[in-house]
Enzyme design. Structure first.
Site, PDB file in Angstrom:
ATOM      1  N   ARG A   3     134.261  40.591 109.044  1.00 48.87           N
ATOM      2  CA  ARG A   3     135.079  41.026 110.180  1.00 48.87           C
ATOM      3  C   ARG A   3     135.912  39.908 110.820  1.00 48.87           C
ATOM      4  O   ARG A   3     137.081  40.130 111.137  1.00 48.87           O
ATOM      5  CB  ARG A   3     134.215  41.738 111.230  1.00 48.87           C
ATOM      6  CG  ARG A   3     133.549  43.019 110.681  1.00 48.87           C
ATOM      7  CD  ARG A   3     132.886  43.852 111.764  1.00 48.87           C
ATOM      8  NE  ARG A   3     133.873  44.406 112.673  1.00 48.87           N
ATOM      9  CZ  ARG A   3     134.163  43.913 113.840  1.00 48.87           C
ATOM     10  NH1 ARG A   3     133.509  42.874 114.310  1.00 48.87           N
ATOM     11  NH2 ARG A   3     135.106  44.450 114.576  1.00 48.87           N
ATOM     12  N   PRO A  61     130.811  59.326 115.603  1.00 52.06           N
ATOM     13  CA  PRO A  61     130.711  57.908 115.964  1.00 52.06           C
ATOM     14  C   PRO A  61     130.045  57.097 114.855  1.00 52.06           C
ATOM     15  O   PRO A  61     129.090  57.555 114.232  1.00 52.06           O
ATOM     16  CB  PRO A  61     129.830  57.923 117.211  1.00 52.06           C
ATOM     17  CG  PRO A  61     128.966  59.133 117.045  1.00 52.06           C
ATOM     18  CD  PRO A  61     129.803  60.143 116.304  1.00 52.06           C
ATOM     19  N   CYS A 103     134.749  28.832  99.530  1.00 50.07           N
ATOM     20  CA  CYS A 103     135.929  27.987  99.350  1.00 50.07           C
ATOM     21  C   CYS A 103     137.206  28.662  99.821  1.00 50.07           C
ATOM     22  O   CYS A 103     138.106  28.927  99.014  1.00 50.07           O
ATOM     23  CB  CYS A 103     136.071  27.625  97.880  1.00 50.07           C
ATOM     24  SG  CYS A 103     134.506  27.220  97.157  1.00 50.07           S
ATOM     25  N   ARG A 137     130.638  52.997 114.743  1.00 47.82           N
ATOM     26  CA  ARG A 137     130.446  51.678 115.334  1.00 47.82           C
ATOM     27  C   ARG A 137     129.499  51.704 116.531  1.00 47.82           C
ATOM     28  O   ARG A 137     128.637  50.841 116.671  1.00 47.82           O
ATOM     29  CB  ARG A 137     131.814  51.130 115.777  1.00 47.82           C
ATOM     30  CG  ARG A 137     131.799  49.675 116.197  1.00 47.82           C
ATOM     31  CD  ARG A 137     133.152  49.273 116.785  1.00 47.82           C
ATOM     32  NE  ARG A 137     134.257  49.559 115.894  1.00 47.82           N
ATOM     33  CZ  ARG A 137     134.715  48.722 114.966  1.00 47.82           C
ATOM     34  NH1 ARG A 137     134.176  47.543 114.817  1.00 47.82           N
ATOM     35  NH2 ARG A 137     135.730  49.074 114.197  1.00 47.82           N
ATOM     36  N   TYR A 179     130.000  47.887 110.071  1.00 50.06           N
ATOM     37  CA  TYR A 179     131.027  47.247 109.251  1.00 50.06           C
ATOM     38  C   TYR A 179     130.644  45.795 108.934  1.00 50.06           C
ATOM     39  O   TYR A 179     131.488  44.927 108.846  1.00 50.06           O
ATOM     40  CB  TYR A 179     132.411  47.352 109.935  1.00 50.06           C
ATOM     41  CG  TYR A 179     132.735  48.786 110.310  1.00 50.06           C
ATOM     42  CD1 TYR A 179     133.035  49.711 109.313  1.00 50.06           C
ATOM     43  CD2 TYR A 179     132.688  49.227 111.628  1.00 50.06           C
ATOM     44  CE1 TYR A 179     133.286  51.040 109.632  1.00 50.06           C
ATOM     45  CE2 TYR A 179     132.945  50.551 111.952  1.00 50.06           C
ATOM     46  CZ  TYR A 179     133.241  51.450 110.951  1.00 50.06           C
ATOM     47  OH  TYR A 179     133.479  52.758 111.267  1.00 50.06           O
TER      48      TYR A 179
HETATM   49  C1  PLP Z   1     135.849  55.276 110.455  1.00 52.03           C
HETATM   50  C2  PLP Z   1     135.823  56.692 110.870  1.00 52.03           C
HETATM   51  C3  PLP Z   1     134.960  57.124 111.880  1.00 52.03           C
HETATM   52  C4  PLP Z   1     134.084  56.186 112.651  1.00 52.03           C
HETATM   53  O1  PLP Z   1     134.770  55.317 113.482  1.00 52.03           O
HETATM   54  P1  PLP Z   1     133.983  54.358 114.479  1.00 52.03           P
HETATM   55  O2  PLP Z   1     135.005  53.538 115.116  1.00 52.03           O
HETATM   56  O3  PLP Z   1     133.037  53.557 113.652  1.00 52.03           O
HETATM   57  O4  PLP Z   1     133.251  55.221 115.455  1.00 52.03           O
HETATM   58  C5  PLP Z   1     134.925  58.464 112.165  1.00 52.03           C
HETATM   59  N1  PLP Z   1     135.711  59.357 111.509  1.00 52.03           N
HETATM   60  C6  PLP Z   1     136.549  58.971 110.543  1.00 52.03           C
HETATM   61  C7  PLP Z   1     137.383  59.993 109.865  1.00 52.03           C
HETATM   62  C8  PLP Z   1     136.649  57.637 110.189  1.00 52.03           C
HETATM   63  O5  PLP Z   1     137.502  57.256 109.235  1.00 52.03           O
END
Ligand code: PLP
Length: 421
Positions: free
Chosen positions: A314, A276, A346, A278, A375
């Protein structure tokens, strides 16, 4: 749940007033809560209680050394996607055996770095990469532990730019070819197969796509074992979504996700890894910015902030929504009005929100973008020669600048003028 709450009429991070940080650090800045980071990591760790597992934080979400150290102190492993991230994880004290290396384009140098420094496993994404890794490992006289990332061809039902598990995406190998690819891996002397890897996307708000993917992984585990492969680990990726608005239905909780994993995969006796990013960092961070001007346009008012798309990309990149709140708590029942909330860069894309209902605001007021911990800072740039946005970490009543805002001279002095000029 997070630790950014109003107290005595103003926004706090844990026990620290956001306005006090702003007075000392200046705006804009990212602010993270230690308590929220720890809470979210523990939710995942506890969700897999009773199953051998490792939570490998996907550090691309937020990779400041202080954040990594906070999580590493709780026993977190790390999921890295570049040599730079590998070096960052090691610098924060994470041992190689707790680092998994993901990514679709690992270079020989990155492979060498991780093999020399120690690595838990590489998540390999293609046959050419497999051959390259085997060759590098042989040169170094070591054996590289690998999983192969399979693409299960499921629809993650998320934003197209963050869906990774459909057959048209560049990630992994088609699950239909997995047997062949594993047979190939078994012939390569520099590799040792230890498991299977899957990651279907980010900001998933429903467990069903995960369940479908994990079912396919369970079937594949049995099929590969029948062919003699030693599948002892399943890396299930990251991707569980977070609530970006208070009004929306909340995504599933880590405990529900963990329960589903146990249901679908528990019988296989594998060690489970999850990645995880995010959900650990997203709601543990806010971006604090100041209103520079309120400008009246035709039929709308613009709130021009000192934060911009280079600080938080984002909204421009994913059409993402962030709740934006006033740091001074609005009086109950105060009439809200619509604002277009923009930065000074800009580009018309430098727009955070259109017709967003906010309490009346004036120049000098502070606002906070919620759910900006993942992010956010990692995607920031110095576009328009705006100094890279600083980061602050709060722990109870203390705060520390964990990445300082560069001075103009520091930015300019990174360039060099050739002798002939
Ligand atoms: C980006 C990514 C994650 C994390 O994803 P989240 O949505 O931030 O939990 C985990 N594993 C891989 C291989 C990724 O590219």
């Amino acid at each position: 749940m997070d630790h950014f709450l109003y107290r005595d009429g103003e926004l706090y991070a844990e026990d620290v007033s956001i306005a006090d940080i702003a007075a000392e650090v200046g705006t804009p800045f990212y602010c993270y809560s230690t308590a929220t980071l720890e809470r979210h990591f523990r939710l995942f760790d506890e969700a897999l209680d009773g199953t051998p597992h490792m939570v490998c934080y996907a550090m691309k979400a937020a990779s400041n050394q202080a954040i990594l150290k906070t999580l590493a102190n709780l026993g977190a492993g790390m999921d890295v996607v570049s040599g730079g991230e590998y070096a960052r994880a090691r610098a924060a004290g994470v041992p190689g055996e707790k680092i998994v290396f993901s990514g679709v384009g690992k270079t020989r140098d990155e492979m060498r770095l991780a093999l020399e420094g120690g690595i838990r496993q590489f998540n390999v994404e293609s046959e050419p990469e497999m051959e390259e890794l085997s060759a590098v490992a042989q040169e170094l006289g070591v054996v590289a532990p690998i999983t192969v990332r399979v693409n299960p061809d499921v629809d993650a039902k998320t934003h197209a730019k963050i869906a990774t598990g459909k057959s048209e995406n560049k990630f992994g190998i088609p699950i239909s070819r997995a047997k062949e690819v594993y047979a190939h891996a078994a012939t390569l002397p520099g590799l040792k197969v230890v498991g299977i890897d899957v990651h279907i996307g980010s900001q998933l708000t429903d467990l069903e796509p995960f369940r479908l993917a994990y079912r396919k992984v369970a079937d594949l585990t049995e099929a590969l074992r029948a062919e003699g492969h030693d599948i002892i680990r399943l890396d299930l990726g990251g991707g569980l979504g977070i609530p970006y608005t208070r009004s929306n239905d909340a995504p599933p909780l880590p405990v529900e996700y963990g329960q589903m994993i146990k249901e679908e995969l528990g019988h296989l006796g594998c060690e489970i890894e999850i990645e995880p990013g995010r959900l650990v960092a997203g709601n543990a961070g806010i971006l604090v910015s100041k209103v520079i001007y309120v400008k009246s346009g035709e039929g709308r008012d613009f709130l021009i902030l000192d934060g911009a798309m280079n600080d938080l990309i984002r909204p421009a990149m994913y059409e993402a929504h962030h709740d934006i709140v006033a740091v001074d708590e609005p009086e109950a029942g105060i009439e809200q009005q619509p604002y277009d909330i923009v930065g000074p860069v800009c580009e018309s894309g430098d727009t955070f929100a259109k017709e967003r209902m906010m309490p009346p605001l004036k120049a000098g007021d502070l606002v906070a973008f919620r759910s900006a911990g993942a992010y956010g800072a990692v995607m920031a740039s110095e576009y328009n020669t705006r100094p890279l946005v600083p980061e602050v970490l709060v722990h109870e009543h203390q705060f520390a600048v964990i990445r300082a805002r560069p001075t103009f001279d520091e930015m300019i002095n990174r360039d060099t003028i050739p002798e002939w000029l």
